[in-house]
Design an enzyme around this catalytic site. Structure first.
Site, PDB file in Angstrom:
ATOM      1  N   LYS A 191       0.840  -1.207   0.000  1.00 35.64           N
ATOM      2  CA  LYS A 191       0.000   0.000   0.000  1.00 35.64           C
ATOM      3  C   LYS A 191       0.872   1.254   0.000  1.00 35.64           C
ATOM      4  O   LYS A 191       2.065   1.181   0.332  1.00 35.64           O
ATOM      5  CB  LYS A 191      -0.891  -0.027   1.247  1.00 35.64           C
ATOM      6  CG  LYS A 191      -0.087  -0.081   2.540  1.00 35.64           C
ATOM      7  CD  LYS A 191      -0.885  -0.650   3.691  1.00 35.64           C
ATOM      8  CE  LYS A 191      -0.073  -0.541   4.976  1.00 35.64           C
ATOM      9  NZ  LYS A 191      -0.630  -1.313   6.063  1.00 35.64           N
ATOM     10  N   TYR A 246      14.924  31.188   4.806  1.00 38.33           N
ATOM     11  CA  TYR A 246      13.708  31.872   5.271  1.00 38.33           C
ATOM     12  C   TYR A 246      13.747  32.089   6.788  1.00 38.33           C
ATOM     13  O   TYR A 246      14.058  31.172   7.546  1.00 38.33           O
ATOM     14  CB  TYR A 246      12.472  31.035   4.931  1.00 38.33           C
ATOM     15  CG  TYR A 246      12.114  31.027   3.469  1.00 38.33           C
ATOM     16  CD1 TYR A 246      11.814  32.204   2.805  1.00 38.33           C
ATOM     17  CD2 TYR A 246      12.072  29.833   2.765  1.00 38.33           C
ATOM     18  CE1 TYR A 246      11.477  32.186   1.457  1.00 38.33           C
ATOM     19  CE2 TYR A 246      11.737  29.802   1.419  1.00 38.33           C
ATOM     20  CZ  TYR A 246      11.442  30.981   0.767  1.00 38.33           C
ATOM     21  OH  TYR A 246      11.108  30.968  -0.550  1.00 38.33           O
TER      22      TYR A 246
HETATM   23  C1  LIG Z   1       0.210  -2.028   6.746  1.00 38.76           C
HETATM   24  C2  LIG Z   1      -0.313  -3.207   7.459  1.00 38.76           C
HETATM   25  C3  LIG Z   1       0.556  -4.188   7.967  1.00 38.76           C
HETATM   26  C4  LIG Z   1       2.062  -4.066   7.922  1.00 38.76           C
HETATM   27  O1  LIG Z   1       2.546  -3.446   9.092  1.00 38.76           O
HETATM   28  P1  LIG Z   1       4.122  -3.245   9.293  1.00 38.76           P
HETATM   29  O2  LIG Z   1       4.230  -2.606  10.615  1.00 38.76           O
HETATM   30  O3  LIG Z   1       4.584  -2.363   8.184  1.00 38.76           O
HETATM   31  O4  LIG Z   1       4.745  -4.587   9.237  1.00 38.76           O
HETATM   32  C5  LIG Z   1      -0.013  -5.321   8.520  1.00 38.76           C
HETATM   33  N1  LIG Z   1      -1.351  -5.448   8.618  1.00 38.76           N
HETATM   34  C6  LIG Z   1      -2.208  -4.508   8.188  1.00 38.76           C
HETATM   35  C7  LIG Z   1      -3.676  -4.706   8.344  1.00 38.76           C
HETATM   36  C8  LIG Z   1      -1.722  -3.355   7.599  1.00 38.76           C
HETATM   37  O5  LIG Z   1      -2.570  -2.417   7.169  1.00 38.76           O
END
Ligand SMILES: *Cc1c(COP(=O)(O)O)cnc(C)c1O
Length: 371
Positions: free
Chosen positions: A39, A263
């Site tokens: 994702k 800035y």
């Molecule tokens: C993103 C996600 C993970 C992965 O978590 P990490 O801490 O990056 O290993 C696992 N389960 C769900 C439901 C997620 O959305």
């Protein structure tokens, strides 16, 4: 745009993805499947190149947050199962069927709607059921989970392929996490005993994979660690980060004692200084909160950021670094001449987590892949 010579770029080493994926496989063993979340553009690393590599490596599943991410993967030819980890709105369901995606379900309404749409098209829709054992985000309440799942088993155009839960505090609250594992175990056991066999049970994020072997069940969902980043300090496991962030010095100048830099003149030169300008800023996702705090590496030596980080540029102190030239590469994340500047370190300094550092990298930062 001269994309061959980007002013700032992210180097993504896919060989390190191989390494980290194999480290996960070694930790969980042959019998446990691996879903890798890709994702948010694979945590900023580029969803398509990362997903193709993961498919080739034998990942069992990819995890996405949005339907669009799943569609992009299918259109790029990814054939392995893709789980949409979030719930969606009812009017978003059609592409789930069109693209053979696996939907997370946690409400009766969405389940019935998916079942109805699948029946109309003479299809079976794969789904995983999300159970809330303590995250309070999405998921059917634990107390309702058994009867919810029992109802879903009656919907004949759904294939209930998985059931899962998620840990909110696996990095800092073992008591709570172990209780979640116990609850989830009790649920899957009861379902099995009542003849509702669900092939895949999963709970572990990265920290779960590393610290809670009892949470592996028969699939794990490590994200961060597959990208070579640590969910917590002080872990003995060796991982290799995929990401380096680099930029070429665009300008060099000498400023006299008393000059304000950038800035708001938040930095005043206390002596004559040599300042390099780098063509990277918060518009590229480099946190502005690191102004006057972080450093980058030039010629393997630390060059401190002086003054406020701008949208497209920042100034760094190279007074003590001998030979510096325009066009020379600076490393903002990664290794140079044996020195290492980690995303975890920048995250700590910026008061955030490494996830946010990599996810924030802007789309104009060209990704260059080492394959
Ligand atoms: C993103 C996600 C993970 C992965 O978590 P990490 O801490 O990056 O290993 C696992 N389960 C769900 C439901 C997620 O959305």
């Amino acid at each position: 745009m001269h994309t061959a010579y980007p002013p700032a770029w992210a180097q993504i080493n896919l060989k390190n993805l191989d390494y980290n994926f194999r480290a996960v496989k070694r930790l969980v063993g042959d019998k446990v499947k691996v879903l890798v979340p890709v994702k948010s553009d694979a945590y900023g690393h580029g969803i398509l190149p990362v997903s193709k590599r993961l498919e080739a490596l034998g990942a069992d599943y990819l995890g996405v947050a949005r339907i669009d991410e799943g569609i992009a993967l299918r259109e790029a030819g990814i054939a392995i199962p893709i789980l949409i980890l979030n719930t969606v709105l009812e009017n978003e369901l059609e592409p789930v069927l069109d693209y053979g995606l696996t939907q997370t379900l946690c409400t009766r309404g969405l389940a019935k709607r998916l079942n109805r749409q699948a029946r109309k098209r003479n299809l079976t829709a794969s789904c995983h059921i999300k159970v809330d054992t303590g995250m309070s985000r999405i998921g059917v309440r634990y107390e309702d989970a058994y009867s919810f799942i029992k109802e879903l088993f009656k919907l004949s155009n759904l294939k209930i392929e998985g059931v899962f839960t998620h840990f909110p505090c696996a990095d800092n609250n073992p008591r709570f996490t172990l209780r979640q594992i116990k609850l989830f175990n009790a649920l899957t056991q009861r379902l099995g005993e009542e003849g509702m066999r669900i092939p895949i049970c999963h709970a572990s994020n990265s920290i779960g994979v590393i610290n809670y072997p009892e949470s592996h069940f028969n699939m794990v969902r490590p994200g961060l660690m597959v990208y070579g980043l640590y969910p917590k300090e002080g872990l003995s496991l060796r991982l290799k980060p995929l990401l380096s962030l680099k930029a070429r010095i665009s300008f060099l100048k000498t400023v006299s004692k008393g000059s304000g830099i950038g800035y708001g003149h938040t930095y005043i030169a206390r002596k004559e200084m040599k300042i390099a300008t780098l063509p990277v800023g918060y518009g590229d996702g480099y946190p502005r909160s690191l102004s006057n705090k972080a450093y980058c590496l030039i010629a393997g030596r630390p060059a401190r950021i002086t003054g406020r980080i701008c949208m497209d540029q920042m100034m760094v102190d190279v007074t003590k670094i001998g030979r510096v030239k325009i066009g020379q590469a600076a490393v903002l994340v990664g290794k140079q001449a044996g020195e290492m500047l980690s995303a975890e370190y920048l995250a700590r300094l910026a008061g955030t987590i490494p996830y946010e550092i990599t996810c924030s990298l802007g789309s104009r930062v060209k990704r260059i892949y080492i394959t």
